[in-house]
Design an enzyme around this catalytic site. Structure first.
Site, short mmCIF file in Angstrom:
data_model
loop_
_atom_site.label_atom_id
_atom_site.label_comp_id
_atom_site.label_asym_id
_atom_site.label_seq_id
_atom_site.Cartn_x
_atom_site.Cartn_y
_atom_site.Cartn_z
N LYS A 187 -24.36 28.24 30.97
CA LYS A 187 -24.36 29.70 31.13
C LYS A 187 -25.74 30.26 31.48
O LYS A 187 -25.85 31.26 32.18
CB LYS A 187 -23.83 30.37 29.86
CG LYS A 187 -22.32 30.27 29.73
CD LYS A 187 -21.79 31.24 28.69
CE LYS A 187 -20.27 31.26 28.69
NZ LYS A 187 -19.70 30.01 28.12
N GLU B 276 -21.31 41.90 27.77
CA GLU B 276 -20.29 41.83 26.75
C GLU B 276 -20.10 40.36 26.41
O GLU B 276 -20.42 39.49 27.22
CB GLU B 276 -18.98 42.46 27.23
CG GLU B 276 -17.99 41.50 27.87
CD GLU B 276 -18.42 41.00 29.23
OE1 GLU B 276 -19.10 41.74 29.95
OE2 GLU B 276 -18.06 39.85 29.55
N SER C 88 -19.92 20.69 30.49
CA SER C 88 -20.50 22.03 30.53
C SER C 88 -21.38 22.39 29.34
O SER C 88 -22.29 23.21 29.47
CB SER C 88 -19.38 23.06 30.68
OG SER C 88 -18.43 22.93 29.64
C1 LIG Z 1 -18.41 29.62 28.29
C2 LIG Z 1 -18.21 28.19 28.41
C3 LIG Z 1 -17.22 27.64 29.27
C4 LIG Z 1 -16.24 28.49 30.02
O1 LIG Z 1 -16.78 29.35 30.97
P1 LIG Z 1 -16.63 29.07 32.53
O2 LIG Z 1 -17.08 30.34 33.14
O3 LIG Z 1 -15.20 28.75 32.81
O4 LIG Z 1 -17.51 27.92 32.86
C5 LIG Z 1 -17.13 26.27 29.39
N1 LIG Z 1 -17.94 25.44 28.70
C6 LIG Z 1 -18.89 25.92 27.85
C7 LIG Z 1 -19.73 24.94 27.13
C8 LIG Z 1 -19.05 27.30 27.68
O5 LIG Z 1 -19.99 27.75 26.85
#
Ligand SMILES: *Cc1c(COP(=O)(O)O)cnc(C)c1O
Length: 393
Positions: A89, A111, A377
């Site tokens: 993020k 938000e 992610s």
């Molecule tokens: C917020 C988050 C997501 C989901 O958000 P996307 O916009 O779909 O990427 C996925 N993985 C993690 C670790 C997150 O913090």
């Protein structure tokens, strides 16, 4: 056919900017300026320097040997979990705060639902010495107390939204209201590839560093830039958009998106938008969303707070409709098992969002020489309580 955005903000029939008249000046200023600013050399220099020295990029592309043996393919993990603040993020919040500065803004609003985007925003506001307000549903504030305190430690003011269900939608309404009343000095940082044009494209560009790095790393490790598969989880879709970005027009690269099925797509506790949704307008863009017959947004459910979103970004609605990407959904238990498996096989405890992408490995029949990149992610530190409650390890 192109899978990327056109100049009006459409991905096929999805996207656009469906906003109240009062928000038009804010969004229009952004639309006119964003590409010009992002493409400036001085912007790119500052962005890349912060990604390298502050965030810790490039993130490694790690060949996961034991995971590969288990699934019979060559599986690489793109380690977004190693970024500062623990997920992808921050790539986006760094980009947007640099843009806000160049637009002459002094204040940031955002938000947040679970608090992950709020923390990534609070982090870059501290870094840049900018005033920051994060709106959060009052119920979410209770459920996500550690993230509320993180934001406060970082110097951000967290404002509860008391309307409606006291969750993300209500926080979004409050943030919109604030922005309408402060169009000149405030920038609104949206955390995924959602919202009115130009947000989905802007956020995808900031996250596209993921696939840009992948190309060079794959070339070095496998002798070619193109994998056979790229797999990512989709909440709003920003990590997936970043991982797919430079491969959208390379048809031989199979793009796999994994949504959260929650307790199952045949229950009423799910967040699998492509399985359960249909076209409508959500948060300022035309996309797929889960809604009742009379157009009321259905409250989504997933064990993972980051995937608990009733829609998907318009880019993904288009990738789904056109068949360019394949969409699967993983249940809570499939994801938790996949998260525990990675922990045992590779010594990496993933975020439960990322564990949904890992569960996707179960759904595909690989050939032994397939090269697979799985976008990891985020890391699982924030999810320890959920892992403990789940047990089974
Ligand atoms: C917020 C988050 C997501 C989901 O958000 P996307 O916009 O779909 O990427 C996925 N993985 C993690 C670790 C997150 O913090």
């Amino acid at each position: 056919m192109t899978y990327n955005v056109d100049e009006k903000g459409y991905y096929g029939s999805f996207g656009g900017a469906y906003i109240p008249e009062m928000l038009y000046p804010n969004v229009e200023e952004l639309r006119q300026q964003y590409l010009k600013i992002i493409e400036e050399d001085s912007f790119q220099e500052e962005f890349n320097e912060l990604l390298s020295d502050y965030v810790g990029r490039p993130t490694p592309l790690y060949f996961a040997k034991r995971l590969s043996e288990k699934y019979g393919a060559k599986i690489f993990l793109k380690r977004e979990d190693l970024n500062h603040t623990g997920a992808h993020k921050v790539n986006n919040t760094i980009g947007q705060i640099l843009l806000a500065k160049r637009l002459g803004k002094q204040k940031i609003i955002a938000e947040t639902g679970a608090g992950q985007h709020g923390v990534a925003t609070a982090t870059v506001c501290a870094l840049m010495g900018m005033e920051c307000i994060v709106y959060m549903g009052a119920l979410d504030m209770e459920r996500q107390q550690p993230n509320v305190e993180r934001m406060r430690i970082l110097g951000t003011k967290v404002v509860p939204a008391h309307s409606g269900n006291k969750t993300l939608k209500d926080a979004t309404n409050e943030a919109m209201r604030h922005w309408i009343n402060h169009p000149v000095d405030t920038h609104y940082i949206i955390g995924s590839v959602v919202g009115p044009h130009p947000y989905p494209d802007m956020v995808a560009r900031f996250q596209s560093v993921i696939s840009e790095e992948m190309k060079a790393q794959l070339l070095e490790k496998t002798g070619g830039e193109d994998p056979d598969y790229i797999i990512a989880c989709v909440g709003g879709g920003s990590n997936a958009a970043g991982a797919f970005y430079h491969y959208l027009d390379k048809k031989d690269v199979k793009l796999i998106a994994v949504e959260a099925a929650g307790k199952g797509v045949d229950t009423d506790e799910s967040a699998a938008t492509t399985a359960l949704g249909n076209p409508g307008v959500l948060h300022g863009s035309k996309t797929l969303l889960m809604q009742t017959e009379d157009g009321q947004v259905i409250e989504p459910y997933s064990i993972s707070a980051g995937l608990d979103y009733p829609g998907i970004g318009p880019v993904h609605a288009h990738l789904f409709e056109s068949g360019r990407a394949h969409f699967y959904s993983a249940t809570d238990s499939e994801a938790m098992e996949a998260g525990l498996l990675l922990s045992k096989l590779e010594g990496i405890i993933p975020a439960i969002e990322s564990a949904h992408a890992l569960a996707g490995l179960e759904f595909i029949e690989f050939k032994s020489d397939d090269v697979v990149v799985l976008n990891l992610s985020g890391r699982g530190d924030k999810d320890l309580g959920t892992y403990i409650k789940w047990g089974g390890y």
